[in-house]
Design a protein around this motif. Structure first.
Motif, PDB file in Angstrom:
ATOM      1  N   UNK A 120       0.828  -1.197   0.000  1.00 44.87           N
ATOM      2  CA  UNK A 120       0.000   0.000   0.000  1.00 44.87           C
ATOM      3  C   UNK A 120       0.862   1.246   0.000  1.00 44.87           C
ATOM      4  N   UNK A 121       0.312   2.305  -0.545  1.00 51.02           N
ATOM      5  CA  UNK A 121       0.976   3.597  -0.458  1.00 51.02           C
ATOM      6  C   UNK A 121      -0.077   4.619  -0.068  1.00 51.02           C
ATOM      7  N   UNK A 128       4.907  19.845  10.854  1.00 50.18           N
ATOM      8  CA  UNK A 128       6.130  20.604  11.078  1.00 50.18           C
ATOM      9  C   UNK A 128       5.939  22.047  10.670  1.00 50.18           C
ATOM     10  N   UNK A 129       7.010  22.832  10.790  1.00 49.88           N
ATOM     11  CA  UNK A 129       6.879  24.268  10.504  1.00 49.88           C
ATOM     12  C   UNK A 129       6.577  24.561   9.040  1.00 49.88           C
ATOM     13  N   UNK A 130       7.004  23.682   8.159  1.00 51.52           N
ATOM     14  CA  UNK A 130       6.770  23.892   6.730  1.00 51.52           C
ATOM     15  C   UNK A 130       6.132  22.626   6.162  1.00 51.52           C
ATOM     16  N   UNK A 131       4.845  22.672   5.772  1.00 48.87           N
ATOM     17  CA  UNK A 131       4.181  21.450   5.315  1.00 48.87           C
ATOM     18  C   UNK A 131       4.835  20.875   4.066  1.00 48.87           C
ATOM     19  N   UNK A 132       4.756  19.578   3.943  1.00 51.39           N
ATOM     20  CA  UNK A 132       5.288  18.902   2.757  1.00 51.39           C
ATOM     21  C   UNK A 132       4.349  17.788   2.353  1.00 51.39           C
ATOM     22  N   UNK A 133       4.691  17.108   1.265  1.00 52.69           N
ATOM     23  CA  UNK A 133       3.870  15.986   0.802  1.00 52.69           C
ATOM     24  C   UNK A 133       4.794  14.812   0.530  1.00 52.69           C
ATOM     25  N   UNK A 134       4.340  13.635   0.894  1.00 55.39           N
ATOM     26  CA  UNK A 134       5.202  12.464   0.781  1.00 55.39           C
ATOM     27  C   UNK A 134       4.373  11.211   0.659  1.00 55.39           C
ATOM     28  N   UNK A 135       4.996  10.139   0.173  1.00 57.48           N
ATOM     29  CA  UNK A 135       4.332   8.838   0.155  1.00 57.48           C
ATOM     30  C   UNK A 135       4.819   8.052   1.367  1.00 57.48           C
ATOM     31  N   UNK A 136       3.883   7.488   2.111  1.00 65.37           N
ATOM     32  CA  UNK A 136       4.249   6.670   3.278  1.00 65.37           C
ATOM     33  C   UNK A 136       3.588   5.299   3.137  1.00 65.37           C
ATOM     34  N   UNK A 153      -0.903   1.025  -6.699  1.00 64.57           N
ATOM     35  CA  UNK A 153       0.264   1.069  -7.593  1.00 64.57           C
ATOM     36  C   UNK A 153       1.318   1.979  -6.976  1.00 64.57           C
ATOM     37  N   UNK A 154       2.092   1.354  -6.076  1.00 64.89           N
ATOM     38  CA  UNK A 154       2.990   2.130  -5.215  1.00 64.89           C
ATOM     39  C   UNK A 154       4.005   2.935  -6.034  1.00 64.89           C
ATOM     40  N   UNK A 155       4.634   2.286  -7.027  1.00 65.16           N
ATOM     41  CA  UNK A 155       5.673   2.986  -7.797  1.00 65.16           C
ATOM     42  C   UNK A 155       5.066   4.183  -8.525  1.00 65.16           C
ATOM     43  N   UNK A 156       3.877   3.990  -9.088  1.00 64.19           N
ATOM     44  CA  UNK A 156       3.255   5.088  -9.838  1.00 64.19           C
ATOM     45  C   UNK A 156       2.822   6.226  -8.901  1.00 64.19           C
ATOM     46  N   UNK A 157       2.374   5.845  -7.708  1.00 65.79           N
ATOM     47  CA  UNK A 157       1.986   6.878  -6.736  1.00 65.79           C
ATOM     48  C   UNK A 157       3.220   7.701  -6.352  1.00 65.79           C
ATOM     49  N   UNK A 158       4.346   7.008  -6.164  1.00 66.66           N
ATOM     50  CA  UNK A 158       5.577   7.737  -5.802  1.00 66.66           C
ATOM     51  C   UNK A 158       5.945   8.749  -6.889  1.00 66.66           C
ATOM     52  N   UNK A 159       5.893   8.302  -8.139  1.00 64.31           N
ATOM     53  CA  UNK A 159       6.223   9.215  -9.248  1.00 64.31           C
ATOM     54  C   UNK A 159       5.235  10.365  -9.311  1.00 64.31           C
ATOM     55  N   UNK A 164       3.741  16.003  -8.336  1.00 63.68           N
ATOM     56  CA  UNK A 164       2.862  16.965  -7.669  1.00 63.68           C
ATOM     57  C   UNK A 164       3.692  17.949  -6.840  1.00 63.68           C
ATOM     58  N   UNK A 165       4.699  17.415  -6.132  1.00 64.14           N
ATOM     59  CA  UNK A 165       5.573  18.287  -5.335  1.00 64.14           C
ATOM     60  C   UNK A 165       6.312  19.259  -6.265  1.00 64.14           C
ATOM     61  N   UNK A 166       6.759  18.744  -7.411  1.00 58.99           N
ATOM     62  CA  UNK A 166       7.482  19.618  -8.351  1.00 58.99           C
ATOM     63  C   UNK A 166       6.546  20.667  -8.942  1.00 58.99           C
ATOM     64  N   UNK A 167       5.302  20.273  -9.196  1.00 62.80           N
ATOM     65  CA  UNK A 167       4.352  21.219  -9.792  1.00 62.80           C
ATOM     66  C   UNK A 167       3.944  22.307  -8.811  1.00 62.80           C
ATOM     67  N   UNK A 168       3.923  21.969  -7.526  1.00 61.91           N
ATOM     68  CA  UNK A 168       3.467  22.953  -6.530  1.00 61.91           C
ATOM     69  C   UNK A 168       4.631  23.675  -5.849  1.00 61.91           C
ATOM     70  N   UNK A 169       5.833  23.135  -5.980  1.00 63.94           N
ATOM     71  CA  UNK A 169       6.990  23.755  -5.323  1.00 63.94           C
ATOM     72  C   UNK A 169       7.095  23.400  -3.852  1.00 63.94           C
ATOM     73  N   UNK A 170       6.293  22.440  -3.401  1.00 69.29           N
ATOM     74  CA  UNK A 170       6.362  22.046  -1.987  1.00 69.29           C
ATOM     75  C   UNK A 170       7.451  20.997  -1.789  1.00 69.29           C
ATOM     76  N   UNK A 171       7.928  20.914  -0.598  1.00 71.15           N
ATOM     77  CA  UNK A 171       8.999  19.974  -0.305  1.00 71.15           C
ATOM     78  C   UNK A 171       8.451  18.551  -0.173  1.00 71.15           C
TER      79      UNK A 171
END
Ligand code: SF4
Length: 391
Positions: A120-121, A128-136, A153-159, A164-171
């Motif tokens: 699962x992903x 934290x002080x600066x929100x981010x987005x990640x796969x866990x 589809x864990x690999x596809x979700x990671x990509x 999404x992080x690159x498109x939004x500029x979030x860490x």
């Protein structure tokens, strides 16, 4: 010279055959064949296993027939010094109660025997002080403030989440995500985690720190770079809000932004840049579709469900967005019907106090409810739209 480490393997105490015989007598004489849950208690009083059954007495007696060192039931019983049980109104209620007790006690044998049948992903918004987005990988990730999924589809979700992080500029890094109390000792080879801050909020510190080594995202311009004091705090947090709305299925802003950027790159004949944006757009659009699908499934699990218990008693479960909010006896008089309708109005009307995402601690309940009705289509027929003042 350092003293050699001595490891002692202490076998947990086990019950004797005479003790198990006493437990069997206790069950034979005290337990009825009704839906309910049971707790196996270890030598120190801790709950070592929680189970449930539609026919509690039969289930508990089956433990005493189990044989063999590797047999699950026999192993649990060998470590159970006491057995406690309680009845529930229905089988559905027993499953719910079992889940909630497992979450409360985290019994040793329940955790050992949990086996994920598929990887699962989850997409997590980290705090934290600066929100981010990640796969866990787990629904109990300690850093997640909101969790969406799981997705298969864990690999596809990671990509897709990287896109999404690159498109939004979030860490999407781990910096400062570990709460101080839990910070493990880091090996010397790993970079030290730097505190995140924005130059706009701490101008006197701007330029006094360097970026965490090994991250190319700021160089490539795909992260605002809060770790080096770059970016604007207000704009960053606005974007974090947009990302949350996207994951809640309420906004497709990142998709629209990428479409605009791709068109602009194409108009400027920057074809390489347009190709990169096209690939990113495909991933983010795919994630958007999965997120919409997830929320549609959650919203579908909103109803009043009438279940039958022992002695043909009828019980009503009020389920909103996959979590059970109330359990009451089915009304038999006009006054009881009136009380149920008032309860339904309180539960189902107005915005959900839980918000648009499912709290991480409720995800397991959502899957329990979903799987109960998926496996029992006849029970699904006993659900109906909840009564509200607009009904
Ligand atoms: S640039 Fe800094 S904040 Fe952004 S992902 Fe890299 S390390 Fe994290």
């Amino acid at each position: 010279m350092a003293e050699p480490t001595v490891r002692l393997h202490v076998r947990p105490p086990q019950t004797t055959p005479a003790h198990r015989k006493q437990l069997r007598t206790l069950v034979r004489e005290g337990v009825e064949n009704r839906p309910g849950v049971y707790r196996m208690i270890g030598p120190t009083g801790t709950v070592i296993y929680v189970g449930q059954s539609r026919v509690l007495r039969t289930r508990l007696l089956s433990y005493f027939r189990a044989k063999g060192r590797r047999n699950k039931a026999a192993r649990i019983l060998r470590h159970a010094f006491h057995i406690e049980w309680e009845y529930t109104n229905t089988e559905f209620g027993a499953l719910l109660r079992e889940l909630r007790l497992i979450k409360q006690h985290r019994p040793h044998f329940n955790s050992m025997m949990v086996a994920d049948d598929w990887p699962r992903a989850y997409v997590a918004i980290t705090g934290g002080p600066v929100p981010g987005v990640r796969v866990v990988p787990r629904s109990d990730d300690p850093q997640a403030t909101a969790l969406f999924g799981p997705f298969r589809r864990v690999a596809q979700v990671r990509e897709a989440v990287r896109a999404l992080a690159e498109a939004t500029g979030l860490r999407d890094c781990l910096i400062d995500d570990v709460p101080p109390a839990r910070t493990p000792a880091r090996p010397r080879t790993q970079p030290r985690a730097l505190p995140l801050w924005f130059a706009s909020e701490s101008p006197e510190r701007a330029g006094s720190r360097s970026r965490a080594p090994g991250c190319l995202r700021h160089d490539l311009g795909t992260c605002a770079g809060p770790c080096v004091g770059a970016g604007d705090a207000t704009a960053y947090r606005d974007m974090a809000r947009t990302l949350r709305e996207f994951l809640e299925g309420r906004s497709d802003a990142p998709v629209r932004t990428l479409e605009g950027a791709m068109q602009a790159a194409s108009d400027a004949l920057a074809f390489e840049q347009a190709r990169v944006l096209r690939d990113r757009l495909a991933l983010v659009a795919w994630l958007h579709e999965r997120v919409q699908h997830f929320h549609a499934n959650v919203d579908r699990l909103t109803f009043a469900y009438q279940a039958t218990g022992p002695g043909d008693t009828e019980w009503v479960y009020l389920v909103r967005r996959g979590t059970v909010r109330a359990e009451v006896r089915a009304p038999r008089t006009a006054q009881q019907q009136q009380s149920l309708e008032e309860l339904q109005q309180r539960i189902f009307e107005g915005p959900d106090p839980q918000g648009a995402d499912i709290p991480t601690h409720d995800l397991d309940e959502f899957y329990l409810v979903a799987s109960w009705f998926r496996r029992r289509p006849l029970e699904k027929k006993r659900t109906r739209a909840p009564f509200t003042s607009r009904s």
